[in-house]
Motif scaffolding. Structure first.
Motif, short mmCIF file in Angstrom:
data_model
loop_
_atom_site.label_atom_id
_atom_site.label_comp_id
_atom_site.label_asym_id
_atom_site.label_seq_id
_atom_site.Cartn_x
_atom_site.Cartn_y
_atom_site.Cartn_z
N TRP A 171 15.74 34.68 -25.24
CA TRP A 171 15.97 34.44 -23.82
C TRP A 171 17.25 33.65 -23.64
O TRP A 171 17.51 32.71 -24.39
CB TRP A 171 14.81 33.63 -23.23
N LYS B 118 18.88 36.65 -23.11
CA LYS B 118 19.66 37.85 -23.41
C LYS B 118 18.84 39.13 -23.44
O LYS B 118 19.40 40.23 -23.43
CB LYS B 118 20.37 37.67 -24.76
N GLU C 16 26.30 35.29 -15.61
CA GLU C 16 26.77 36.17 -16.69
C GLU C 16 25.86 37.38 -16.86
O GLU C 16 26.31 38.46 -17.28
CB GLU C 16 26.91 35.41 -18.01
N SER C 17 24.56 37.25 -16.51
CA SER C 17 23.65 38.38 -16.57
C SER C 17 23.99 39.40 -15.48
O SER C 17 23.97 40.61 -15.72
CB SER C 17 22.20 37.90 -16.41
N TYR D 92 14.98 44.25 -15.68
CA TYR D 92 14.09 43.12 -15.47
C TYR D 92 12.75 43.34 -16.15
O TYR D 92 12.35 44.47 -16.42
CB TYR D 92 13.88 42.87 -13.97
N SER E 238 17.53 41.33 -17.79
CA SER E 238 18.33 40.88 -16.66
C SER E 238 17.73 39.59 -16.10
O SER E 238 16.52 39.39 -16.13
CB SER E 238 18.34 41.95 -15.55
N GLN E 239 18.60 38.72 -15.61
CA GLN E 239 18.16 37.45 -15.02
C GLN E 239 18.86 37.30 -13.68
O GLN E 239 20.08 37.17 -13.62
CB GLN E 239 18.50 36.27 -15.94
N ASP F 205 25.22 43.27 -16.02
CA ASP F 205 24.60 44.43 -15.37
C ASP F 205 25.64 45.31 -14.70
O ASP F 205 25.54 46.54 -14.70
CB ASP F 205 23.56 43.97 -14.35
#
Length: 338
Positions: A112, A114, A123-124, A152, A117-118, A128
């Motif tokens: 986590w 990586k 940066e996530s 996600y 998606s967050q 995307d």
């Protein structure tokens, strides 16, 4: 006449160059700028508001994110209405999920953030955008807007609209939608500071637990001893149904054990939360923090644990995949048996 024609041509070329210089940036320009920001930034701090439409009723969280490149993260989630606050922390010792009001913490060895998606990590969102060859793009007066696919943990969240501020490409908002393009999650960023300075202990587990507990409402003994309202999942896997409900009395109080049998067996245990006397993290050898929408859960080896509104829940199954277990957990709000 020939001289006038040359002058007109010269003026035309100059005007074309000026207009081109004043024109909108292309999608390729924005992608290049995002890629450059990703490679050059040393970290950021941001505040946001997140509204979830994934449960029984909308819920709003205040979100504070600190990130220091390469692998230091602090994500603080707070819902004042439900008196719910948690911190996801990543430092050199691992990944932690902290529940300050209960002095409770879990530690993982995890990839986590990586692995998915967050929605609240800059940066996530950039990743995307960069990684979706089918993304769409448009420019408004103040923003650049991208539509992308997602990765996600909740597979119902399969597309998103990412809005970036034109002036500096920082995030303005994110809207995550289901397959019918109904928005289920909305995040609005209220502030964003690029490349801030951090103190040495900003990502330390003990420091964050202690700091979060200052002014935190801690459950009293009377609250801990109050009757347990049993909740039931409103979603059951096909061919599976509730077959037994049992109340087990222990030294610490009551536990309610719900047994579901059929094609996909599982057990759901719930009990009143209690303040842990010491903040020594519970080590989870193999697992991940999981976003349940209303809270952050702990997934590990066929089990899913979470705390919500003063109740600890434990879901276990040898038959269910992780996504199915999360779907059940997100639906645990019914107060009557089906």
């Amino acid at each position: 006449m020939r001289r006038k024609g040359l002058v007109a041509l010269f003026v035309s070329v100059i005007l074309t160059l000026v207009l081109a210089g004043c024109g909108e940036k292309t999608q390729e320009d924005i992608i290049e700028g995002l890629d450059q920001k990703l490679s050059e930034m040393t970290g950021y701090k941001t505040d946001a508001t997140m509204v979830l439409q994934t449960g029984k009723e909308p819920q709003q969280y205040d979100v504070e994110v600190w990130h220091q490149v390469e692998n230091h993260y602090r994500v603080a989630l707070k819902n004042d209405e439900k008196n719910q606050s948690q911190i996801i922390l990543r430092n050199d010792e691992g990944v932690f999920v902290l529940t300050p009001a209960l002095n409770k913490s879990f530690r993982f060895q995890s990839d986590w953030p990586k692995n998915n998606s967050q929605v609240y990590l800059y940066e996530s969102l950039i990743a995307d955008i960069l990684n979706d060859p089918d993304r769409t793009f448009q420019a408004t007066e103040d923003h650049y807007v991208f539509q992308t696919k997602t990765n996600y943990q909740n597979k119902n969240l399969n597309s998103q609209e990412i809005m970036l501020n034109k002036k500096d490409l920082t995030p303005a908002s994110v809207k995550i939608m289901n397959s019918d393009l109904q928005p289920l999650v909305q995040v609005n960023f209220s502030s964003f500071s690029m490349n801030p300075s951090f103190n040495e202990d900003d990502f330390d587990m003990e420091r964050n637990m202690t700091a979060a507990q200052m002014g935190q409402e801690v459950p009293t003994l009377a609250e801990e001893a109050s009757p347990l309202t049993v909740l039931y999942p409103m979603y059951e896997p096909q061919g599976t149904a509730l077959t037994n409900s049992e109340t087990v009395r222990t030294e610490d109080g009551e536990k309610v054990v719900l047994t579901y049998s059929g094609e996909n067996n599982f057990t759901l245990i719930q009990e009143k939360s209690r303040v842990v006397p010491a903040s020594t993290p519970m080590n989870v050898s193999s697992g991940d923090p999981v976003d349940l929408g209303f809270t952050v859960g702990v997934m590990s080896n066929g089990s899913l644990m979470w705390t919500y509104q003063g109740v600890d829940f434990y879901l276990a199954s040898n038959d269910l995949e992780a996504e199915e277990m999360m779907s059940i957990a997100r639906s645990v709000y019914g107060t009557l048996e089906k």
